[in-house]
Motif scaffolding. Structure first.
Motif, mmCIF file in Angstrom:
data_model
loop_
_atom_site.group_PDB
_atom_site.id
_atom_site.type_symbol
_atom_site.label_atom_id
_atom_site.label_comp_id
_atom_site.label_asym_id
_atom_site.label_seq_id
_atom_site.Cartn_x
_atom_site.Cartn_y
_atom_site.Cartn_z
ATOM 1 N N TRP A 83 0.567 -1.266 0.195
ATOM 2 C CA TRP A 83 0.043 -0.029 -0.502
ATOM 3 C C TRP A 83 0.984 0.818 0.021
ATOM 4 O O TRP A 83 0.133 2.028 -1.465
ATOM 5 C CB TRP A 83 -0.559 -0.503 0.821
ATOM 6 C CG TRP A 83 -1.965 1.053 1.421
ATOM 7 C CD1 TRP A 83 -2.110 2.207 2.303
ATOM 8 C CD2 TRP A 83 -2.778 0.745 0.260
ATOM 9 N NE1 TRP A 83 -3.434 2.847 1.925
ATOM 10 C CE2 TRP A 83 -3.846 2.045 0.484
ATOM 11 C CE3 TRP A 83 -3.222 0.335 -1.098
ATOM 12 C CZ2 TRP A 83 -5.708 2.066 0.080
ATOM 13 C CZ3 TRP A 83 -4.429 1.025 -1.415
ATOM 14 C CH2 TRP A 83 -5.040 2.304 -1.216
ATOM 15 N N ALA A 161 -7.881 0.324 -5.900
ATOM 16 C CA ALA A 161 -8.085 0.956 -4.420
ATOM 17 C C ALA A 161 -7.179 1.890 -4.761
ATOM 18 O O ALA A 161 -7.647 3.282 -4.735
ATOM 19 C CB ALA A 161 -8.465 -0.018 -3.262
ATOM 20 N N CYS A 165 -8.677 5.966 -5.463
ATOM 21 C CA CYS A 165 -8.118 6.924 -4.553
ATOM 22 C C CYS A 165 -7.225 8.401 -4.793
ATOM 23 O O CYS A 165 -8.017 9.572 -4.905
ATOM 24 C CB CYS A 165 -6.929 6.283 -2.948
ATOM 25 S SG CYS A 165 -7.657 5.317 -2.182
ATOM 26 N N VAL A 193 -8.685 3.760 3.239
ATOM 27 C CA VAL A 193 -8.924 2.525 2.813
ATOM 28 C C VAL A 193 -8.221 2.074 3.740
ATOM 29 O O VAL A 193 -8.935 1.390 4.116
ATOM 30 C CB VAL A 193 -8.272 2.795 1.301
ATOM 31 C CG1 VAL A 193 -8.614 0.964 0.705
ATOM 32 C CG2 VAL A 193 -9.149 3.615 0.361
#
Length: 199
Positions: A83, A161, A165, A193
């Motif tokens: 991430w 995702a 974003c 998230v």
């Protein structure tokens, strides 16, 4: 890159810049391929050697952006948390958007044009689905190995995702007239998230 390809890329870059300026000054629908070609010093026939139509000017720009983000992701440290690696992969694009200069203002106007033009916005969203695959492929190659079906699904979900974003952060940046940095908005969006680890 061979000299011939470099020359071709230079012409494409010049035509993109000319076309975007015309779109910003006159509106996307009002500008014709003939006008773009003339402003770039090309014949209309020559224009079609580089682009299928005027919409392809934008899709080429989006292709290059997505490829650049994927390349930066692939170059992140192999054991960095995925991430965080995704967040850092957007840094170069964000730096360009957050610079307080003429290019920043041009980017803001360009994004407004995309959001306000259905044909361009549709292409924009389609290209972002391709970004998802590029980023998912880059994730599954860190560290290099043959990913399982579950790992591919996980990487695809993370990539989608992150791209979503980025899109929401950039849309907010346009809505506020660029008064808030994209970097701050993306941190907030991605943090909503999943918490972003410290760099």
């Amino acid at each position: 890159m061979p000299l011939r390809d470099r020359k071709r890329q230079a012409v494409r870059t010049e035509v993109i810049a000319v076309a975007v300026d015309l779109f910003l000054d006159h509106g996307y629908e009002a500008v014709t391929v003939d006008q773009i070609a003339a402003a770039a010093g090309l014949s209309s026939r020559s224009f079609f050697r580089y682009f299928a139509n005027k919409e392809a000017v934008f899709t080429q720009l989006l292709d290059e952006t997505g490829t650049g983000i994927a390349e930066r992701l692939a170059g992140r440290p192999p054991h960095e948390e995925p991430w965080l690696a995704l967040r850092r992969a957007f840094d170069d694009v964000i730096e360009m958007l957050d610079d307080d200069d003429e290019e920043n203002r041009r980017s803001l106007r360009t994004m407004r044009l995309i959001y306000d033009t259905p044909a361009l916005y549709g292409s924009h969203l389609w290209k972002q689905t391709q970004w998802n695959r590029l980023l998912a492929d880059a994730l599954t190659s860190r560290p290099a190995a043959t990913p399982s079906a579950e790992q591919r699904l996980h990487a695809g979900a993370l990539a989608a995702a992150a791209v979503a974003c980025f899109e929401y952060a950039r849309a907010e940046w346009v809505d506020c007239g660029g008064t808030r940095p994209v970097s701050e908005l993306l941190d907030l969006a991605m943090g909503a998230v999943h918490p972003l680890p410290d760099a």
